[in-house]
Design a protein around this motif. Structure first.
Motif, PDB file in Angstrom:
ATOM      1  N   GLU A  25      12.289 -22.908  -1.215  1.00  8.58           N
ATOM      2  CA  GLU A  25      12.096 -22.636   0.210  1.00  8.58           C
ATOM      3  C   GLU A  25      13.475 -22.536   0.817  1.00  8.58           C
ATOM      4  O   GLU A  25      14.356 -23.318   0.498  1.00  8.58           O
ATOM      5  CB  GLU A  25      11.299 -23.752   0.871  1.00  8.58           C
ATOM      6  CG  GLU A  25       9.869 -23.843   0.384  1.00  8.58           C
ATOM      7  CD  GLU A  25       9.102 -24.948   1.089  1.00  8.58           C
ATOM      8  OE1 GLU A  25       9.602 -25.500   2.088  1.00  8.58           O
ATOM      9  OE2 GLU A  25       8.012 -25.273   0.618  1.00  8.58           O
ATOM     10  N   GLY A  26      13.674 -21.582   1.678  1.00  7.81           N
ATOM     11  CA  GLY A  26      14.971 -21.460   2.331  1.00  7.81           C
ATOM     12  C   GLY A  26      15.942 -20.636   1.527  1.00  7.81           C
ATOM     13  O   GLY A  26      15.734 -19.453   1.303  1.00  7.81           O
ATOM     14  N   PHE A  27      17.019 -21.273   1.047  1.00 10.33           N
ATOM     15  CA  PHE A  27      18.120 -20.575   0.399  1.00 10.33           C
ATOM     16  C   PHE A  27      18.119 -20.833  -1.106  1.00 10.33           C
ATOM     17  O   PHE A  27      18.134 -21.970  -1.541  1.00 10.33           O
ATOM     18  CB  PHE A  27      19.451 -21.024   1.014  1.00 10.33           C
ATOM     19  CG  PHE A  27      19.678 -20.484   2.394  1.00 10.33           C
ATOM     20  CD1 PHE A  27      20.529 -19.412   2.600  1.00 10.33           C
ATOM     21  CD2 PHE A  27      19.029 -21.040   3.486  1.00 10.33           C
ATOM     22  CE1 PHE A  27      20.740 -18.904   3.875  1.00 10.33           C
ATOM     23  CE2 PHE A  27      19.231 -20.547   4.763  1.00 10.33           C
ATOM     24  CZ  PHE A  27      20.086 -19.478   4.957  1.00 10.33           C
ATOM     25  N   LEU A  28      18.103 -19.754  -1.876  1.00  6.20           N
ATOM     26  CA  LEU A  28      18.077 -19.797  -3.332  1.00  6.20           C
ATOM     27  C   LEU A  28      19.496 -19.674  -3.882  1.00  6.20           C
ATOM     28  O   LEU A  28      20.209 -18.730  -3.537  1.00  6.20           O
ATOM     29  CB  LEU A  28      17.239 -18.620  -3.854  1.00  6.20           C
ATOM     30  CG  LEU A  28      17.216 -18.396  -5.362  1.00  6.20           C
ATOM     31  CD1 LEU A  28      16.385 -19.487  -6.041  1.00  6.20           C
ATOM     32  CD2 LEU A  28      16.641 -17.010  -5.685  1.00  6.20           C
ATOM     33  N   PRO A  29      19.938 -20.582  -4.756  1.00  2.00           N
ATOM     34  CA  PRO A  29      21.253 -20.432  -5.392  1.00  2.00           C
ATOM     35  C   PRO A  29      21.248 -19.259  -6.378  1.00  2.00           C
ATOM     36  O   PRO A  29      20.358 -19.162  -7.227  1.00  2.00           O
ATOM     37  CB  PRO A  29      21.458 -21.749  -6.134  1.00  2.00           C
ATOM     38  CG  PRO A  29      20.441 -22.689  -5.592  1.00  2.00           C
ATOM     39  CD  PRO A  29      19.302 -21.844  -5.120  1.00  2.00           C
ATOM     40  N   VAL A  30      22.238 -18.382  -6.247  1.00  2.00           N
ATOM     41  CA  VAL A  30      22.397 -17.226  -7.137  1.00  2.00           C
ATOM     42  C   VAL A  30      23.857 -17.200  -7.588  1.00  2.00           C
ATOM     43  O   VAL A  30      24.762 -17.147  -6.753  1.00  2.00           O
ATOM     44  CB  VAL A  30      22.025 -15.906  -6.428  1.00  2.00           C
ATOM     45  CG1 VAL A  30      22.278 -14.711  -7.344  1.00  2.00           C
ATOM     46  CG2 VAL A  30      20.575 -15.932  -5.952  1.00  2.00           C
ATOM     47  N   GLU A  31      24.063 -17.225  -8.896  1.00  2.00           N
ATOM     48  CA  GLU A  31      25.412 -17.205  -9.450  1.00  2.00           C
ATOM     49  C   GLU A  31      25.823 -15.776  -9.783  1.00  2.00           C
ATOM     50  O   GLU A  31      25.027 -14.994 -10.287  1.00  2.00           O
ATOM     51  CB  GLU A  31      25.473 -18.055 -10.717  1.00  2.00           C
ATOM     52  CG  GLU A  31      25.134 -19.518 -10.473  1.00  2.00           C
ATOM     53  CD  GLU A  31      25.073 -20.317 -11.749  1.00  2.00           C
ATOM     54  OE1 GLU A  31      26.026 -20.232 -12.555  1.00  2.00           O
ATOM     55  OE2 GLU A  31      24.057 -21.016 -11.949  1.00  2.00           O
ATOM     56  N   ARG A  32      27.088 -15.466  -9.483  1.00  2.00           N
ATOM     57  CA  ARG A  32      27.667 -14.170  -9.854  1.00  2.00           C
ATOM     58  C   ARG A  32      29.064 -14.455 -10.379  1.00  2.00           C
ATOM     59  O   ARG A  32      29.998 -14.655  -9.604  1.00  2.00           O
ATOM     60  CB  ARG A  32      27.706 -13.224  -8.655  1.00  2.00           C
ATOM     61  CG  ARG A  32      28.199 -11.824  -9.032  1.00  2.00           C
ATOM     62  CD  ARG A  32      28.108 -10.870  -7.881  1.00  2.00           C
ATOM     63  NE  ARG A  32      29.123 -11.174  -6.885  1.00  2.00           N
ATOM     64  CZ  ARG A  32      29.212 -10.560  -5.708  1.00  2.00           C
ATOM     65  NH1 ARG A  32      28.335  -9.644  -5.365  1.00  2.00           N
ATOM     66  NH2 ARG A  32      30.174 -10.884  -4.867  1.00  2.00           N
ATOM     67  N   GLY A  33      29.168 -14.543 -11.698  1.00  2.00           N
ATOM     68  CA  GLY A  33      30.440 -14.952 -12.298  1.00  2.00           C
ATOM     69  C   GLY A  33      30.765 -16.368 -11.859  1.00  2.00           C
ATOM     70  O   GLY A  33      29.946 -17.269 -11.981  1.00  2.00           O
ATOM     71  N   GLU A  34      31.947 -16.559 -11.293  1.00  2.00           N
ATOM     72  CA  GLU A  34      32.361 -17.879 -10.797  1.00  2.00           C
ATOM     73  C   GLU A  34      31.889 -18.128  -9.370  1.00  2.00           C
ATOM     74  O   GLU A  34      32.089 -19.219  -8.830  1.00  2.00           O
ATOM     75  CB  GLU A  34      33.889 -18.010 -10.866  1.00  2.00           C
ATOM     76  CG  GLU A  34      34.447 -17.944 -12.277  1.00  2.00           C
ATOM     77  CD  GLU A  34      33.946 -19.078 -13.161  1.00  2.00           C
ATOM     78  OE1 GLU A  34      33.981 -20.247 -12.723  1.00  2.00           O
ATOM     79  OE2 GLU A  34      33.495 -18.791 -14.292  1.00  2.00           O
ATOM     80  N   GLU A  35      31.282 -17.120  -8.740  1.00  2.00           N
ATOM     81  CA  GLU A  35      30.827 -17.252  -7.352  1.00  2.00           C
ATOM     82  C   GLU A  35      29.422 -17.836  -7.297  1.00  2.00           C
ATOM     83  O   GLU A  35      28.626 -17.645  -8.217  1.00  2.00           O
ATOM     84  CB  GLU A  35      30.821 -15.886  -6.660  1.00  2.00           C
ATOM     85  CG  GLU A  35      32.169 -15.236  -6.586  1.00  2.00           C
ATOM     86  CD  GLU A  35      32.097 -13.801  -6.073  1.00  2.00           C
ATOM     87  OE1 GLU A  35      33.057 -13.391  -5.412  1.00  2.00           O
ATOM     88  OE2 GLU A  35      31.098 -13.110  -6.350  1.00  2.00           O
ATOM     89  N   LEU A  36      29.135 -18.532  -6.190  1.00  2.00           N
ATOM     90  CA  LEU A  36      27.798 -19.045  -5.952  1.00  2.00           C
ATOM     91  C   LEU A  36      27.366 -18.648  -4.551  1.00  2.00           C
ATOM     92  O   LEU A  36      28.063 -18.920  -3.575  1.00  2.00           O
ATOM     93  CB  LEU A  36      27.743 -20.570  -6.087  1.00  2.00           C
ATOM     94  CG  LEU A  36      26.364 -21.195  -5.842  1.00  2.00           C
ATOM     95  CD1 LEU A  36      25.361 -20.750  -6.911  1.00  2.00           C
ATOM     96  CD2 LEU A  36      26.462 -22.708  -5.796  1.00  2.00           C
TER      97      LEU A  36
END
Length: 157
Positions: free
Chosen positions: A130-141
């Motif tokens: 619910e709300g904000f989903l963590p999504v990783e892109r390389g070293e970024e979050l």
């Protein structure tokens, strides 16, 4: 009269809140989280039921941002400030996804498939969040506002 203040840690975030260009802001993290042990994380701040979230510029100017208006948040120093997320997702499989937003933009990244056995598909994870989903892109979050997502394309479909 002495004023009592809880010392908070300043954390950098890049916020996309259309129609404005992404802008660096700061949040202040408490040494104690309400929903888990240890220090508060940016996820704790953005995943609250409050309508507005306080964000700050470098000079201290405050902005009360409407929770639903934020498309995504890119976390500065994610390994340090999102320590709880990384501890929770350690060893969990992940899946490549493309998230398409109501703004016309998109983010390609990876979603941690954290959950009980038999419920670790992308569909299971996004329906639990619910709300904000963590999504990783390389070293970024990124913390992606699921309310602004029109479609999610998992890799291999």
């Amino acid at each position: 009269m002495q004023e009592y203040q809880v010392p908070k840690e300043k954390a950098s975030v890049l916020i996309e809140m259309p129609p404005h260009e992404p802008e660096t802001r700061f949040v202040f993290l408490s040494p104690f989280a309400q929903s888990h042990h240890g220090a508060e994380t940016p996820s704790d701040i953005f995943n609250v039921p409050h309508a507005f979230i306080p964000l700050f510029r470098e000079g201290g100017d405050a902005l009360l941002a409407r929770h639903d208006a934020i498309t995504w948040v890119m976390i500065g120093e994610p390994q340090r400030t999102e320590w709880y997320y990384y501890g929770t997702r350690a060893g969990a499989p992940d899946a490549a996804v493309r998230l398409e937003f109501d703004t016309g933009g998109h983010i390609d990244g990876r979603v941690a498939l954290v959950g009980p056995s038999g419920a670790q598909r992308v569909l299971d994870v996004v329906n639990r969040e619910e709300g904000f989903l963590p999504v990783e892109r390389g070293e970024e979050l990124f913390l992606v506002n699921l309310g602004r997502v029109l479609a999610i394309t998992p890799e291999g479909l």
